[in-house]
Structure formats: C-alpha cells, structure tokens
Design an enzyme around this catalytic site. Structure first.
Site, short mmCIF file in Angstrom:
data_model
loop_
_atom_site.label_atom_id
_atom_site.label_comp_id
_atom_site.label_asym_id
_atom_site.label_seq_id
_atom_site.Cartn_x
_atom_site.Cartn_y
_atom_site.Cartn_z
N THR A 1 15.93 -37.75 28.69
CA THR A 1 17.54 -38.20 28.44
C THR A 1 16.88 -39.32 27.09
O THR A 1 18.29 -39.39 26.23
CB THR A 1 17.88 -39.44 29.53
N ASN B 1 18.48 -26.08 33.88
CA ASN B 1 17.51 -26.69 34.69
C ASN B 1 17.55 -26.82 35.87
O ASN B 1 17.71 -26.60 37.35
CB ASN B 1 17.50 -28.21 34.86
N HIS C 1 7.34 -35.87 32.84
CA HIS C 1 7.26 -35.52 34.44
C HIS C 1 7.43 -34.70 35.04
O HIS C 1 7.81 -34.31 36.20
CB HIS C 1 7.97 -36.48 35.10
N CYS D 1 19.90 -35.55 38.90
CA CYS D 1 20.39 -37.04 38.12
C CYS D 1 22.21 -36.96 38.94
O CYS D 1 23.00 -37.71 38.25
CB CYS D 1 20.49 -36.41 36.11
#
Length: 377
Positions: free
Chosen positions: A71, A150, A200, A323
C-alpha cells in the site's frame, strides 16, 4: 484443523524466514543509523538483503527501496511521480480493476486537480490496449497497471504496456504484489519504471515491502524525516523485516516452478469440481491466470452467509480483497468485467499456495456443495 484457502490475503511465515529474522529481533537489535557495532551490523545486513533481492529480481541494488508494504509503495509511486511532474502534466492512466491502494490514491489526486482515465477491461479482466493507446495525451505523466489481479487472478500484458509507455515517453508503474512468487519477475526485461511488492504475500513478514524505482526515475519522497533509504524514505529501518523479506523472496524465486507445477492441478481440479455445480460461474480467464486463484459467483447464495458457513467448518475463504472485508458494495473488479450486482456480491475467492493439498480441495468442494444446497433452501 483449519484449511486456509485465502492465501491471496496473506501467507504463513516460512520457518526458515523466521529463523533468519530472530537474531535481528533478539540480539542484533541496533538502530542501523547508529555508529556502534550492533547498529553497523544492522546496516550491513540491510545492504546485503538489498543486494540479494536485486539479484533475484534482476535489477540494481540502488533501485530497491524498503517500505512498509504494498500500500505504501503504491501510494509513493503514484503521488511521488504526480508531484515531481505536475508542471509537465496532470493526467494519469490506470484501470478499473486496480487494488484500492491505487484507486483511492487516484481519487486523492483527482481531489487535488489531477485527471485520471480509468481503462475498461474485457470479460476476463484484460486491459483494452487500444483504449490505452487512445487515452494517452500530451500531458499524460504516468500509467499504472497491476501485474496480476488480486481478485480474479488475471495476468496483464505488462511487457506490451511497457513498450507503449516507452514509445510515448511516459513513466510506467506496476503493482506487482500478487505477481511476486507466482510469476518470474525480471525487472530488466520488463523495463518498467516503478514496481510495488509486499512481504506477507510471499510467506514473509507483514509490515515490509519494496518500491522498485528504476535508476534515473525522479520521484518525490512520500515520508520525510531522516536520511534513511538514501534520503528517499525516512524512518528507522525494519531490520528484521528486511532480513525476512530477503529470505522470503529467495525462497519464492527458487521454488517458483515447483510451486506452479504443484498448484496448477489443484486449481484446475477446484475449478472443474465447482463449475460442475448448477448456478456457479468462473470469474476471470482460464489461461493467463495466477496458478493458485479461483474466483466464482454463485446464483442464489449470499457470499457473506457462505463465508460464515465455511468458517464454522474451519475453512478460510473470502469474497474478494481483504482490504474490503465488510463492505456491502459489490466488487468493483467483478462489476468491471460485466457482472450484475447480484453475481458481483455473491462471489467467492479461493486462493492456494504450496501448503495446500488435493485432500483439502476435495474436502472444501464437498463442504461447499452441502453449503450451497443448504443456503439455497
């Protein structure tokens, strides 16, 4: 036992990554900006990790900047270019299916007087290259397109887009967060100007990422303060995170083909079994798709109810990007590929990695079949 089919949201820290991090959490905890030995040891391991990552991604060590994650990297790339080149132009091109780290940054810039063109995609999520070329203007300063989506796993033609950007002398940023560890990343070959990565997503630690900035690319810092990261990104370095990131990328790159060979049959089996159920459609392409990604829409079943059902069976899944969890709005990605509101809301994303097995695929498929029958009743 928990079955985790939401690896696109985050991944488990590899044991070897943790082992490499521990000394820099317990013993060598010095501030890398300090002059004494434990501080200089931290400084040294940061630079050795930077060099290792650069070699793995085929770029120069001076082009790797450590951030807090994808981000921040997306924000920095877009805002940094916008600020640097605002006198040259205030027009940016992106797509309708980007991660919100990109889309919300674009909205912020629009509120500051920039103009943004949001490109359409086809029914499988691929960028319309002709629309891209036609959207370029004399005041276009940046193109930003994600490498792999994603939610639906679509792998975009980044090399072709890079060629278009270079012909028109426009900077090109790529969100590579989902691509790293799933697609071979050769930054010299791709010839992009900026690319974002996150630890991650590749079995590394949270809170660490990278912004690749090609040498010679001008970009205003996002975070001001100290002189860390060659004066481009202030803040005390996350030494253990950087060490872990380097090891995680090393493992991801070395095991890339093995992971792909393992995941493709699992993914295809999952798609075959699920799409055999009446009222289930696959979202995204069959080919040019991330090896561990499955995204389906289910007629007559609310995704939030299905996710609760699965959680009760110790199965982790999602309805899209982590998110946006809790949002009542339909997925902007699924809307962009042409789904109506009901199908866009009633979607399920299952994402796998090297830890998942055929036995888990069979278990999840059987539980999903029972869940769909129950919820439709």
């Amino acid at each position: 036992m928990i079955i985790n089919f939401d690896k696109a949201a985050t991944t488990k820290l590899r044991k070897e990554v943790l082992e490499e991090m521990l000394p820099y959490l317990e013993d060598y905890y010095g501030n890398a900006s300090s002059m004494y030995r434990i501080g200089q040891k931290s400084k040294g391991v940061i630079e050795s990790s930077r060099t290792k990552i650069a070699e793995l991604l085929n770029c120069k060590a001076t082009e790797i900047y450590f951030t807090s994650g994808g981000t921040e990297s997306d924000n920095w790339a877009i805002k940094g270019v916008a600020d640097t080149f605002q006198n040259k132009g205030r027009h940016i091109i992106t797509t309708k299916i980007e991660h919100h780290a990109v889309l919300h940054t674009m909205e912020f810039l629009e509120s500051r007087g920039y103009e943004v063109t949001y490109l359409n995609v086809d029914g499988e999520g691929f960028v319309d290259l002709k629309e891209l070329e036609n959207s370029i203007r004399n005041d276009t300063i940046l193109i930003s397109v994600m490498y792999a989506n994603n939610e639906i796993g679509t792998i975009e033609p980044i090399e072709t887009i890079s060629e278009i950007a270079k012909r028109r002398n426009i900077l090109f940023h790529v969100d590579g967060v989902q691509a790293l560890g799933n697609i071979k990343i050769d930054l010299e070959k791709l010839n992009v100007d900026l690319m974002s990565f996150s630890g991650h997503k590749v079995n590394g630690p949270k809170g660490i990422g990278i912004l690749y900035v090609k040498n010679g690319t001008k970009i205003t810092p996002l975070i001001h303060g100290g002189t860390q990261e060659r004066g481009k990104r202030a803040g005390t370095e996350n030494v253990a995170g950087i060490v872990g990131l380097g090891k995680a990328i090393e493992c991801a790159v070395e095991n890339l083909e093995e992971k792909r060979v393992q995941l493709l049959p699992l993914r295809d089996k999952l798609i075959e079994d699920l799409t055999s159920i009446k009222g289930i459609v696959l979202n995204g392409p069959i080919l040019k798709r991330l090896p561990g990604n499955v995204n389906i829409s289910i007629e007559g079943v609310k995704s939030q109810e299905l996710l609760i059902f699965l959680d009760m069976k110790n199965i982790c899944a999602s309805s899209g990007s982590a998110c946006t969890t809790g949002s009542i709005e339909p997925s902007h990605v699924l809307k962009a590929i042409g789904l109506n509101d009901d199908l866009a809301k009633n979607s399920l994303r299952l994402s796998l990695d090297y830890e998942n097995t055929f036995e888990e695929v069979e278990t999840v498929t059987n539980i999903l079949k029972d869940a769909i029958i129950t919820l439709r009743r």
